[in-house]
Write an enzyme that holds these catalytic residues in place. Structure first.
Site, PDB file in Angstrom:
ATOM      1  N   SER A 142       7.023  -8.835  -3.732  1.00  0.00           N
ATOM      2  CA  SER A 142       7.755  -7.736  -4.369  1.00  0.00           C
ATOM      3  C   SER A 142       8.727  -7.142  -3.366  1.00  0.00           C
ATOM      4  O   SER A 142       8.323  -6.730  -2.265  1.00  0.00           O
ATOM      5  CB  SER A 142       6.769  -6.663  -4.820  1.00  0.00           C
ATOM      6  N   HIS A 196       9.362 -10.697  -7.279  1.00  0.00           N
ATOM      7  CA  HIS A 196       8.906  -9.621  -8.164  1.00  0.00           C
ATOM      8  C   HIS A 196       9.793  -8.397  -7.924  1.00  0.00           C
ATOM      9  O   HIS A 196       9.970  -7.964  -6.780  1.00  0.00           O
ATOM     10  CB  HIS A 196       7.447  -9.316  -7.820  1.00  0.00           C
ATOM     11  N   ASP A 228      10.457  -4.458  -8.935  1.00  0.00           N
ATOM     12  CA  ASP A 228       9.829  -3.269  -9.504  1.00  0.00           C
ATOM     13  C   ASP A 228      10.865  -2.251  -9.942  1.00  0.00           C
ATOM     14  O   ASP A 228      11.563  -1.666  -9.109  1.00  0.00           O
ATOM     15  CB  ASP A 228       8.900  -2.634  -8.461  1.00  0.00           C
ATOM     16  N   MET A 244      11.563   1.305 -11.660  1.00  0.00           N
ATOM     17  CA  MET A 244      10.881   2.577 -11.966  1.00  0.00           C
ATOM     18  C   MET A 244      11.907   3.625 -12.367  1.00  0.00           C
ATOM     19  O   MET A 244      12.964   3.721 -11.738  1.00  0.00           O
ATOM     20  CB  MET A 244      10.134   3.072 -10.721  1.00  0.00           C
ATOM     21  N   HIS A 269       9.311  -6.210 -13.346  1.00  0.00           N
ATOM     22  CA  HIS A 269       8.222  -5.300 -13.713  1.00  0.00           C
ATOM     23  C   HIS A 269       8.842  -3.975 -14.146  1.00  0.00           C
ATOM     24  O   HIS A 269       9.239  -3.167 -13.301  1.00  0.00           O
ATOM     25  CB  HIS A 269       7.297  -5.136 -12.497  1.00  0.00           C
ATOM     26  N   MET A 319       8.583  -0.522 -15.115  1.00  0.00           N
ATOM     27  CA  MET A 319       7.748   0.680 -15.175  1.00  0.00           C
ATOM     28  C   MET A 319       8.631   1.797 -15.701  1.00  0.00           C
ATOM     29  O   MET A 319       9.024   2.718 -14.970  1.00  0.00           O
ATOM     30  CB  MET A 319       7.191   0.990 -13.772  1.00  0.00           C
ATOM     31  N   MET A 346      -2.794  -4.185 -13.232  1.00  0.00           N
ATOM     32  CA  MET A 346      -2.418  -3.337 -12.097  1.00  0.00           C
ATOM     33  C   MET A 346      -3.668  -2.966 -11.301  1.00  0.00           C
ATOM     34  O   MET A 346      -4.639  -2.466 -11.857  1.00  0.00           O
ATOM     35  CB  MET A 346      -1.748  -2.043 -12.580  1.00  0.00           C
ATOM     36  N   GLY A 367       3.924   2.892  -9.067  1.00  0.00           N
ATOM     37  CA  GLY A 367       4.836   3.901  -8.515  1.00  0.00           C
ATOM     38  C   GLY A 367       5.163   3.695  -7.049  1.00  0.00           C
ATOM     39  O   GLY A 367       6.261   4.034  -6.615  1.00  0.00           O
ATOM     40  N   GLY A 420       2.028  -0.112  -0.941  1.00  0.00           N
ATOM     41  CA  GLY A 420       1.206   0.327   0.181  1.00  0.00           C
ATOM     42  C   GLY A 420      -0.029   1.126  -0.200  1.00  0.00           C
ATOM     43  O   GLY A 420      -0.670   1.731   0.662  1.00  0.00           O
ATOM     44  N   ASP A 443      -1.327  -6.999  -9.474  1.00  0.00           N
ATOM     45  CA  ASP A 443      -0.261  -6.298  -8.759  1.00  0.00           C
ATOM     46  C   ASP A 443      -0.778  -4.996  -8.169  1.00  0.00           C
ATOM     47  O   ASP A 443      -1.216  -4.108  -8.894  1.00  0.00           O
ATOM     48  CB  ASP A 443       0.885  -6.024  -9.743  1.00  0.00           C
ATOM     49  N   GLY A 444      -0.696  -4.912  -6.832  1.00  0.00           N
ATOM     50  CA  GLY A 444      -1.019  -3.672  -6.148  1.00  0.00           C
ATOM     51  C   GLY A 444      -2.116  -3.825  -5.111  1.00  0.00           C
ATOM     52  O   GLY A 444      -3.234  -4.223  -5.430  1.00  0.00           O
ATOM     53  N   SER A 500       3.886  -4.788   0.448  1.00  0.00           N
ATOM     54  CA  SER A 500       3.709  -4.396   1.851  1.00  0.00           C
ATOM     55  C   SER A 500       3.002  -5.460   2.683  1.00  0.00           C
ATOM     56  O   SER A 500       3.126  -5.463   3.913  1.00  0.00           O
ATOM     57  CB  SER A 500       2.959  -3.063   1.940  1.00  0.00           C
TER      58      SER A 500
HETATM   59  C1  DX5 Z   1       3.596  -0.701  -7.699  1.00  0.00           C
HETATM   60  C2  DX5 Z   1       4.414  -1.940  -7.906  1.00  0.00           C
HETATM   61  C3  DX5 Z   1       3.937  -3.053  -7.048  1.00  0.00           C
HETATM   62  C4  DX5 Z   1       4.089  -2.733  -5.602  1.00  0.00           C
HETATM   63  C5  DX5 Z   1       3.050  -3.465  -4.832  1.00  0.00           C
HETATM   64  O1  DX5 Z   1       3.994   0.257  -8.575  1.00  0.00           O
HETATM   65  O2  DX5 Z   1       4.360  -2.386  -9.226  1.00  0.00           O
HETATM   66  O3  DX5 Z   1       4.561  -4.271  -7.395  1.00  0.00           O
HETATM   67  O4  DX5 Z   1       5.360  -3.079  -5.124  1.00  0.00           O
HETATM   68  O5  DX5 Z   1       3.051  -3.010  -3.532  1.00  0.00           O
HETATM   69  P1  DX5 Z   1       1.867  -3.386  -2.533  1.00  0.00           P
HETATM   70  O6  DX5 Z   1       1.719  -4.876  -2.579  1.00  0.00           O
HETATM   71  O7  DX5 Z   1       2.340  -2.868  -1.225  1.00  0.00           O
HETATM   72  O8  DX5 Z   1       0.662  -2.672  -3.047  1.00  0.00           O
HETATM   73 ZN    ZN Z   2       5.101  -4.501  -9.582  1.00  0.00          ZN
END
Ligand code: DX5
Ligand code: ZN
Length: 227
Positions: free
Chosen positions: A10, A35, A37, A39, A68, A70, A139, A144, A147, A177-178, A200
């Site tokens: 991501s 990926h 993200d 938001m 993705h 969101m 998830m 959001g 890390g 994811d996450g 991360s």
């Molecule tokens: C969170 C995102 C994830 C995020 C994952 O809202 O949808 O895709 O970037 O980050 P890490 O892998 O650092 O948890």
């Molecule tokens: Zn994501």
């Protein structure tokens, strides 16, 4: 792809000042998807990035772009992200009042629909839509931020989903994811996830993208699928 598992770095944790370079590094290190993200500051508390970034990434890689969304009212944005170059368009079940219609919207454009479940949303929320989608995203953090720590309850959820897909003879892939890194990637895969997102753990100051991806790949090479 390693042991049947796809890696989807991501870019949320990437250095946006040299995004093209970072995407190429991830691709060279064996990324299967990129990926992205998105938001909106409504569905989730913060704003991240939009279609111009997707267009830029599209120009530097031929990899599948896993979008993705969101965002609230995803039906209003799906077309723009397809036009920008998205391949898999993932929408949150919590955000779409007419989820089936949004899924059809993506399908009618020849792209792959995915549906996403927040940590507190039960697997049952996607049971009826499962035959219509290419991917379900579980998830393992509250969406959001990158890390955040991995929410363990995501694993039994992945197992339940894998069972449901198996029983139905369905083809949907399971993405998690996450909070995914080399320490828990094998457990995610063993539970039945076959697409792993990592921000991360791939883009950080501790090591290069190549080293980080290698660590994930080594961890996955040792996995035995139990689901
Ligand atoms: C969170 C995102 C994830 C995020 C994952 O809202 O949808 O895709 O970037 O980050 P890490 O892998 O650092 O948890
Ligand atoms: Zn994501």
């Amino acid at each position: 792809m390693i042991n049947g598992i796809k890696l989807a770095p991501s870019i949320l944790s990437a250095d946006f000042a040299r995004l093209g370079e970072q995407v190429r590094e991830a691709e060279a290190a064996g990324a299967d998807y990129i990926h992205i993200d998105v938001m909106d500051g409504r569905f989730v508390p913060v704003i991240s990035l939009g279609t111009p970034v997707v267009e830029s990434v599209r120009r530097v890689t031929g990899l599948t772009l896993d979008i993705h969304l969101m965002v609230a009212e995803p039906e209003k944005h799906v077309a723009a992200f397809i036009d920008a170059g998205g391949d898999i368009i993932n929408v949150h079940v919590e955000a779409a009042t007419h989820l089936h219609r949004v899924v059809q919207q993506v399908r009618s454009r020849g792209k792959k629909p995915g549906v996403c479940l927040n940590p507190a949303t039960p697997v049952a929320a996607v049971e009826e839509i499962l035959p219509e989608v290419d991917q379900v995203m579980v998830m393992s953090v509250n969406p959001g931020y990158s890390g955040q720590p991995f929410i363990q309850a995501a694993l039994p959820k992945v197992r339940r989903l894998r069972r449901l897909i198996g029983e139905g003879g369905l083809a949907a892939e399971i993405e998690i994811d996450g909070g995914v890194g080399s320490e828990n990637a094998p457990r995610c895969a063993a539970a039945g996830a076959n697409v792993l997102v990592a921000a991360s753990a791939v883009f950080n100051d501790r090591a290069s993208v190549a080293e980080n991806m290698a660590r994930l790949r080594e961890a996955l090479a040792r996995v035995e699928r139990t689901a």
